[in-house]
Design a protein around this motif. Structure first.
Motif, PDB file in Angstrom:
ATOM      1  N   ALA A 152      33.510  48.681  41.186  1.00 18.45           N
ATOM      2  CA  ALA A 152      34.477  49.845  41.355  1.00 18.45           C
ATOM      3  C   ALA A 152      35.172  49.882  39.981  1.00 18.45           C
ATOM      4  CB  ALA A 152      35.669  49.567  42.682  1.00 18.45           C
ATOM      5  N   ALA A 153      35.531  48.776  39.451  1.00 19.14           N
ATOM      6  CA  ALA A 153      36.145  48.811  38.017  1.00 19.14           C
ATOM      7  C   ALA A 153      35.071  49.546  37.043  1.00 19.14           C
ATOM      8  CB  ALA A 153      36.743  47.673  37.631  1.00 19.14           C
ATOM      9  N   LEU A 208      29.550  52.021  29.325  1.00 21.08           N
ATOM     10  CA  LEU A 208      30.831  52.342  28.891  1.00 21.08           C
ATOM     11  C   LEU A 208      31.473  51.456  27.872  1.00 21.08           C
ATOM     12  CD1 LEU A 208      33.245  51.508  31.688  1.00 21.08           C
ATOM     13  CD2 LEU A 208      30.769  51.275  32.020  1.00 21.08           C
ATOM     14  N   ARG A 209      32.466  52.035  27.293  1.00 22.19           N
ATOM     15  CA  ARG A 209      33.214  51.007  26.053  1.00 22.19           C
ATOM     16  C   ARG A 209      34.308  50.243  26.997  1.00 22.19           C
ATOM     17  NH1 ARG A 209      35.412  54.880  21.729  1.00 22.19           N
ATOM     18  NH2 ARG A 209      35.572  52.769  20.626  1.00 22.19           N
ATOM     19  N   LYS A 266      41.502  51.069  32.384  1.00 22.01           N
ATOM     20  CA  LYS A 266      42.411  49.710  31.861  1.00 22.01           C
ATOM     21  C   LYS A 266      42.160  48.868  32.768  1.00 22.01           C
ATOM     22  CE  LYS A 266      43.872  52.464  28.690  1.00 22.01           C
ATOM     23  NZ  LYS A 266      43.643  52.167  27.091  1.00 22.01           N
ATOM     24  N   ARG A 267      41.169  48.799  33.592  1.00 23.50           N
ATOM     25  CA  ARG A 267      40.791  47.649  34.584  1.00 23.50           C
ATOM     26  C   ARG A 267      40.250  46.527  33.868  1.00 23.50           C
ATOM     27  NH1 ARG A 267      40.321  49.482  39.735  1.00 23.50           N
ATOM     28  NH2 ARG A 267      39.979  47.367  40.153  1.00 23.50           N
ATOM     29  N   ILE A 314      33.373  36.212  29.770  1.00 22.45           N
ATOM     30  CA  ILE A 314      34.448  36.601  29.092  1.00 22.45           C
ATOM     31  C   ILE A 314      35.180  37.721  29.900  1.00 22.45           C
ATOM     32  CG2 ILE A 314      33.809  35.657  27.014  1.00 22.45           C
ATOM     33  CD1 ILE A 314      33.554  39.037  26.237  1.00 22.45           C
ATOM     34  N   ALA A 315      36.551  37.969  29.716  1.00 19.39           N
ATOM     35  CA  ALA A 315      37.088  39.061  30.297  1.00 19.39           C
ATOM     36  C   ALA A 315      37.162  40.138  29.212  1.00 19.39           C
ATOM     37  CB  ALA A 315      38.612  38.616  30.603  1.00 19.39           C
ATOM     38  N   ILE A 316      36.919  41.215  29.905  1.00 21.69           N
ATOM     39  CA  ILE A 316      36.887  42.681  28.900  1.00 21.69           C
ATOM     40  C   ILE A 316      37.926  43.881  29.765  1.00 21.69           C
ATOM     41  CG2 ILE A 316      34.968  42.382  27.741  1.00 21.69           C
ATOM     42  CD1 ILE A 316      33.274  43.608  29.964  1.00 21.69           C
TER      43      ILE A 316
END
Length: 344
Positions: free
Chosen positions: A341-342, A295-296, A317-318, A309-311
């Motif tokens: 789940a995210a 997914l994008r 929007k999770r 890293i955080a994405i």
């Protein structure tokens, strides 16, 4: 033969003097017949390099007979120096020796003076350091390979005869093990220059360590290649802990600023190449139990391969935490219920 003997005898009687002050005196009498050189115009050499202390006529003029070419003309400069001889003086000396009738017999190629360089081998600071370390090992049993010699006043300016290819040797050397200071005199075996004036050295040994240094100036943003850097030993300083001491710590990294050739590289000078930029749209990949989901997402921070890293999942929007695995690609770990789940 008589003329050559007189010339050499007169030259030997001259004191040492500068190049422009020491023409060889004329023979007692010039030959009555016109010189053979007058039959064809001779050519002047505009510049020359010599390894001996006498400039012969053959060094200055092409086309002379072997006998005339061997005649001494002027004193050469000191080792490693360059001097000039005015063409008018060369012509005057050649006329006096019967090699020319007048200036018309010589093609001066439009130059007013001849540049003469005395060849020499220049002794470097590395030559001095190697000689001192060899003497320390031989005389005091001290292995100085892990040390650098900081010479008082910098490396001395020393030149020796160009044909000498050996190493400097210590005439005498003093070493204080407490302060690591050395003093002494060095010579080059077979050199008249250092026999008359030995190389005096004084300095201190300082501990060194291997560091990575650029071989050329590297612009900000460039990726360092194996040919761009090398390992050298440099004196330790107060901030030595953050220097790069291995090639692998630099190769493949990106310069964070301009890196000057020869400078010591520190950890803050380079970074891993970022394949994901902050704000980039990336592909989030979730793989578990034979299931692969893509997914994008949007990168909240930049990262190189292997960075965590955080994405943000654009749809839900999770915010997820993933590992950069390639350009524009971030893998999300299946461990942790919240992250799975995210990802869904």
């Amino acid at each position: 033969m008589i003329r050559s003997t007189l010339i050499i005898a007169a030259l030997a009687a001259l004191p040492a003097m500068a190049l422009a002050q020491a023409p060889v005196p004329a023979a007692t009498s010039a030959p009555a017949a016109a010189p053979a050189a007058a039959a064809a115009k001779l050519r002047l050499k505009p510049d020359l390099t010599l390894s001996r202390d006498i400039v012969g006529f053959g060094d200055l003029i092409t086309g002379l007979s072997p006998q005339d070419a061997a005649l001494p003309a002027f004193r050469a400069p000191a080792l490693g120096d360059t001097g000039t001889i005015q063409v008018a003086r060369i012509v005057d000396a050649a006329v006096k020796h019967g090699l020319l009738r007048d200036a018309q017999d010589l093609d001066s190629q439009g130059v007013a003076q001849v540049v003469v360089t005395r060849a020499a081998r220049r002794i470097t600071g590395l030559d001095v350091e190697a000689a001192v370390k060899a003497a320390l090992l031989e005389r005091f049993g001290f292995d100085g390979r892990a040390f650098a010699l900081l010479l008082d006043g910098g490396a001395p300016s020393v030149v020796v005869e160009p044909e000498l290819t050996g190493d400097l040797a210590a005439l005498d050397l003093n070493y204080d093990a407490r302060t690591r200071r050395v003093t002494g005199r060095l010579t080059m075996p077979g050199s008249a220059a250092t026999r008359l004036k030995p190389v005096r050295v004084s300095g201190q040994l300082v501990e060194t360590a291997e560091v990575v240094v650029p071989l050329r100036t590297i612009a900000r943003g460039e990726t360092l290649r194996p040919s761009d850097v090398t390992i050298e030993r440099r004196p330790r300083d107060a901030q030595f802990n953050d220097v790069l001491g291995e090639m692998k710590a630099a190769i493949g990294k990106v310069a964070k600023r301009t890196l000057v050739a020869g400078s010591v590289l520190r950890s803050g000078d380079v970074q891993r190449e970022e394949v994901v930029g902050r704000g980039d749209i990336v592909t989030i990949v979730y793989e578990a139990r034979g299931i692969a989901i893509s997914l994008r997402g949007r990168a909240n921070e930049a990262g190189a391969i292997g960075d965590s890293i955080a994405i943000t999942n654009i749809q839900s929007k999770r915010v997820l935490q993933g590992t950069v695995t390639g350009p524009g690609r971030v893998n999300v770990s299946p461990h942790g219920g919240g992250q799975i789940a995210a990802a869904r």
